[in-house]
Design a protein around this motif. Structure first.
Motif, PDB file in Angstrom:
ATOM      1  N   CYS A 120      18.084  23.640 -21.023  1.00 58.92           N
ATOM      2  CA  CYS A 120      17.590  22.799 -19.892  1.00 58.92           C
ATOM      3  C   CYS A 120      16.805  23.739 -19.034  1.00 58.92           C
ATOM      4  N   ALA A 121      16.199  22.923 -18.188  1.00 58.34           N
ATOM      5  CA  ALA A 121      15.469  23.824 -17.220  1.00 58.34           C
ATOM      6  C   ALA A 121      16.201  23.749 -15.780  1.00 58.34           C
ATOM      7  N   VAL A 122      16.198  24.781 -14.944  1.00 59.19           N
ATOM      8  CA  VAL A 122      17.065  24.905 -13.653  1.00 59.19           C
ATOM      9  C   VAL A 122      15.899  24.880 -12.575  1.00 59.19           C
ATOM     10  N   THR A 123      14.761  24.641 -12.840  1.00 60.73           N
ATOM     11  CA  THR A 123      13.851  24.279 -11.819  1.00 60.73           C
ATOM     12  C   THR A 123      12.856  23.632 -12.312  1.00 60.73           C
ATOM     13  N   GLY A 124      12.436  22.510 -11.459  1.00 60.65           N
ATOM     14  CA  GLY A 124      11.326  21.674 -11.742  1.00 60.65           C
ATOM     15  C   GLY A 124      10.358  21.352 -10.717  1.00 60.65           C
ATOM     16  N   GLY A 125       9.702  20.176 -10.710  1.00 60.70           N
ATOM     17  CA  GLY A 125       8.671  19.922  -9.704  1.00 60.70           C
ATOM     18  C   GLY A 125       9.455  19.607  -8.368  1.00 60.70           C
ATOM     19  N   ILE A 126      10.543  18.950  -8.158  1.00 58.24           N
ATOM     20  CA  ILE A 126      11.024  18.752  -6.951  1.00 58.24           C
ATOM     21  C   ILE A 126      11.543  19.897  -6.290  1.00 58.24           C
TER      22      ILE A 126
ATOM     23  N   ILE B 209      12.186  26.610 -17.040  1.00 64.35           N
ATOM     24  CA  ILE B 209      11.618  25.447 -16.103  1.00 64.35           C
ATOM     25  C   ILE B 209      10.924  24.628 -16.622  1.00 64.35           C
ATOM     26  N   ARG B 210      10.422  23.450 -15.753  1.00 65.17           N
ATOM     27  CA  ARG B 210       9.849  22.251 -16.429  1.00 65.17           C
ATOM     28  C   ARG B 210       8.968  21.731 -15.241  1.00 65.17           C
ATOM     29  N   ASP B 211       8.070  20.775 -15.654  1.00 66.02           N
ATOM     30  CA  ASP B 211       7.195  19.971 -14.752  1.00 66.02           C
ATOM     31  C   ASP B 211       6.162  21.107 -14.221  1.00 66.02           C
ATOM     32  N   LEU B 212       5.439  21.552 -15.392  1.00 69.05           N
ATOM     33  CA  LEU B 212       4.417  22.480 -14.993  1.00 69.05           C
ATOM     34  C   LEU B 212       3.349  22.044 -14.151  1.00 69.05           C
TER      35      LEU B 212
ATOM     36  N   GLY C 117       1.233  25.559  -5.894  1.00 69.77           N
ATOM     37  CA  GLY C 117       0.542  26.780  -5.871  1.00 69.77           C
ATOM     38  C   GLY C 117       1.319  27.831  -5.549  1.00 69.77           C
ATOM     39  N   LEU C 118       2.879  27.454  -5.743  1.00 68.67           N
ATOM     40  CA  LEU C 118       3.682  28.562  -5.535  1.00 68.67           C
ATOM     41  C   LEU C 118       4.069  29.435  -6.779  1.00 68.67           C
TER      42      LEU C 118
END
Length: 250
Positions: free
Chosen positions: A124-130, A149-152, A159-160
């Protein structure tokens, strides 16, 4: 003596990740039987604002804010359960809402880069868009994820600068949970402690400077670079690498 912000600005302006590793290789003591890591966080790549190594994205450097993830059913480490207000996650607040706390409490006002440890066997991803959007609002300089990560599209929209080992389409809740913050973590076997200096070089990679070695690193790097420049010039004029190393790197 230079302030921390001045040192970070100098790092970004003048040096590469390789320069830092060269200095750490000289300064750090390797445990018997261990392997020199020289601060390098292996197998990570940039995914935002550009996917892949590049010379377009700017380098960044800032103290680390650390988060540790485990499997959903795992027991949080003792440090988090004994002091949840400082190292854990009291009920009712998402882990990323704590992302700005370390930087806010740092008198140096140097900002921060989030560093996340995720078990290597998770998908799973631990960081996404939100989460990335929240990090941006909180003023974080970037994120380094020792995991997925997800939600590329959403990540890049912020921009982060975000580095990770890989990606996923699966949300965190499938497998993982945040269990501790502002504690030493391990990324690929390399320990990262809160306040260590994270240096993201979009062309060369990510390195971490232990906070107590920042001054020695800053002092040593110009000397090592000068030695290498002389060696390169000599090799370009026909000297063997063996002789150049003997003359300039001894």
């Amino acid at each position: 003596m230079s302030t921390l912000n001045e040192q970070l600005a100098t790092l970004v302006e003048k040096y590469t990740a390789c320069d830092i590793s060269d200095a750490l290789l000289k300064l750090q003591k390797v445990p018997e039987g261990g392997t020199a890591r020289a601060g390098y966080l292996a197998d990570l790549a940039p995914f935002s604002p550009i996917i892949g190594r590049n010379e377009t994205t700017k380098k960044i450097a800032a103290p680390a804010t650390t988060f540790k993830f485990l499997s959903k059913g795992a027991t949080p480490p003792t440090i988090a359960t004994e002091n949840p207000e400082k190292h854990g996650f009291p009920p009712g607040k998402h882990w990323v809402d704590y992302a700005g706390d370390f930087a806010a409490a740092d008198p140096a006002n140097a900002g921060s880069i989030i560093v996340i440890e995720q078990p290597g066997d998770q998908y799973c991803a631990v960081t996404g868009g939100i989460m990335a959007t929240r990090m941006k609002v909180l003023g974080l300089k970037g994120a380094v994820v020792g995991g997925r990560i997800r939600d590329l599209r959403e990540l890049q929209a912020t921009g982060l600068p975000i580095w990770a080992r890989s990606t996923s389409t699966v949300g965190t809740g499938a497998e993982a949970k945040a269990v501790a913050r502002d504690v030493p973590i391990s990324i690929g076997g390399l320990t990262v402690s809160p306040g260590d200096i994270v240096f993201c070089d979009p062309f060369e990679g990510v390195v971490v400077i232990p906070r107590d070695l920042l001054d020695p690193v800053m002092e040593l790097m110009p000397k090592l670079i000068s030695m290498d420049e002389k060696a390169i010039e000599a090799v370009a004029q026909g000297m063997t690498v063996t002789q150049a190393f003997r003359d300039f790197r001894a």
